[in-house]
Scaffold this motif. Structure first.
Motif, short mmCIF file in Angstrom:
data_model
loop_
_atom_site.label_atom_id
_atom_site.label_comp_id
_atom_site.label_asym_id
_atom_site.label_seq_id
_atom_site.Cartn_x
_atom_site.Cartn_y
_atom_site.Cartn_z
N TYR A 65 0.84 -1.20 0.00
CA TYR A 65 0.00 0.00 0.00
C TYR A 65 0.87 1.25 0.00
N ILE A 66 0.34 2.28 -0.68
CA ILE A 66 1.04 3.57 -0.70
C ILE A 66 -0.01 4.67 -0.82
N GLY A 67 0.26 5.80 -0.21
CA GLY A 67 -0.71 6.90 -0.29
C GLY A 67 -0.32 8.04 0.62
N VAL A 68 -1.35 8.78 1.04
CA VAL A 68 -1.11 9.98 1.86
C VAL A 68 -2.18 10.07 2.94
N VAL A 69 -1.72 10.46 4.13
CA VAL A 69 -2.61 10.65 5.27
C VAL A 69 -2.42 12.08 5.76
N GLN A 70 -3.44 12.92 5.54
CA GLN A 70 -3.39 14.31 5.99
C GLN A 70 -2.07 14.99 5.57
N GLY A 71 -1.66 14.77 4.32
CA GLY A 71 -0.46 15.40 3.79
C GLY A 71 0.83 14.65 4.05
N ILE A 72 0.77 13.54 4.76
CA ILE A 72 1.96 12.75 5.08
C ILE A 72 2.01 11.53 4.16
N PRO A 73 3.10 11.41 3.36
CA PRO A 73 3.22 10.21 2.51
C PRO A 73 3.45 8.97 3.38
N VAL A 74 2.71 7.90 3.08
CA VAL A 74 2.87 6.65 3.82
C VAL A 74 2.97 5.48 2.84
N TYR A 122 -0.91 -5.55 14.66
CA TYR A 122 0.24 -4.84 15.21
C TYR A 122 0.83 -3.90 14.17
N TYR A 123 1.12 -2.68 14.59
CA TYR A 123 1.77 -1.67 13.76
C TYR A 123 3.26 -1.72 14.06
N LEU A 124 4.05 -2.13 13.07
CA LEU A 124 5.50 -2.23 13.25
C LEU A 124 6.17 -1.08 12.50
N PRO A 125 6.63 -0.05 13.24
CA PRO A 125 7.30 1.07 12.58
C PRO A 125 8.56 0.61 11.85
N TYR A 126 8.90 1.30 10.78
CA TYR A 126 10.09 0.96 10.01
C TYR A 126 11.33 0.88 10.90
N PRO A 151 4.35 -3.11 23.23
CA PRO A 151 2.90 -3.34 23.32
C PRO A 151 2.07 -2.09 23.02
N GLU A 152 2.69 -0.92 23.05
CA GLU A 152 1.94 0.31 22.76
C GLU A 152 1.53 0.41 21.30
N TYR A 153 2.08 -0.46 20.43
CA TYR A 153 1.75 -0.42 19.01
C TYR A 153 0.74 -1.50 18.60
N LEU A 169 -0.23 5.30 13.59
CA LEU A 169 0.58 6.18 12.73
C LEU A 169 0.85 7.48 13.48
N GLN A 170 -0.15 8.01 14.16
CA GLN A 170 0.03 9.23 14.95
C GLN A 170 1.03 9.00 16.08
N LYS A 171 0.94 7.86 16.75
CA LYS A 171 1.89 7.53 17.81
C LYS A 171 3.30 7.44 17.24
N ASP A 172 3.46 6.81 16.08
CA ASP A 172 4.75 6.70 15.42
C ASP A 172 5.32 8.09 15.15
N LEU A 173 4.49 8.99 14.63
CA LEU A 173 4.94 10.36 14.36
C LEU A 173 5.31 11.08 15.65
N ASP A 174 4.49 10.92 16.69
CA ASP A 174 4.78 11.55 17.99
C ASP A 174 6.09 11.03 18.57
N ASP A 175 6.32 9.72 18.46
CA ASP A 175 7.54 9.11 19.00
C ASP A 175 8.78 9.59 18.27
N ARG A 176 8.64 9.94 16.99
CA ARG A 176 9.78 10.43 16.21
C ARG A 176 10.21 11.82 16.67
N VAL A 177 9.26 12.61 17.16
CA VAL A 177 9.54 13.98 17.59
C VAL A 177 10.27 13.99 18.93
N GLU A 178 9.92 13.05 19.81
CA GLU A 178 10.48 13.02 21.17
C GLU A 178 11.97 12.77 21.17
#
Length: 178
Positions: A65-74, A122-126, A151-153, A169-178
């Motif tokens: 799958y490929i696309g965009v979520v609220q302006g974010i390429p995924v 389960y959401y496995l971040p890259y 387990p948070e994912y 996806l939002q948690k992944d983005l938030d975790d990248r900022v921290e």
């Protein structure tokens, strides 16, 4: 070379659930995600029904799958696992390379893994996949265990959304900022 009729329906239930989720996300203006078709070369075609009965995959596919979520390429790939240990043989080097390049372009890459025996998504971040991948490349385990995952994912159960990955996806983005 893999043939279509020997592996063709593996994972199709998961894909159906994700496709329906993506339709719901699109209807609500949350995301536009497309299934990436796998290029095939037909070998046998039933003349009456005009259906392909045997085919070979033309080339290595990148992600499902490929696309965009609220302006974010995924981009993401979907995998099923029937046990607590996920073999990295289910992921190919060209997929990891594509995801690495995608992330370098400010996109977000991840895997959605459905643990069928637990009925758990389960959401496995890259970045987490890359840790396991590099460990295997350096001579370590060629798999990862469910209990190694954060387990948070684990995707929450949500009424009306079959595979609710946007929260993770939002948690992944938030975790990248921290």
């Amino acid at each position: 070379m893999a043939t279509w009729n020997s592996r063709g329906l593996r994972g199709s239930t998961l894909e159906d659930l994700i496709n329906r989720t993506n339709e719901k996300y699109q209807e609500h203006g949350l995301a536009l995600i497309q299934k990436v078709p796998t290029p095939i070369t037909p070998i046998n075609i039933d003349k009456e029904s005009r259906h392909i009965t045997l085919a070979y995959f033309d080339q290595k596919s990148t992600v499902d799958y490929i696309g965009v979520v609220q302006g974010i390429p995924v981009c993401f790939d979907a995998k099923e696992c029937a046990v607590d240990t996920f073999s990295l043989q289910n992921i190919h080097a060209h997929q990891v390379h594509f995801m690495e390049q995608f992330e370098k372009q400010k996109g977000v890459a991840f895997f959605l893994i459905y643990y069928t025996h637990k009925d758990t998504f389960y959401y496995l971040p890259y970045e987490m996949l890359r840790f396991f991948w590099d460990r295997a490349q350096e001579g370590g385990r060629k798999s990862f265990r469910y209990d190694e995952l954060n387990p948070e994912y684990v995707l929450p159960k949500k009424h009306g959304v079959l595979v609710p990955y946007l929260d993770m996806l939002q948690k992944d983005l938030d975790d990248r900022v921290e």
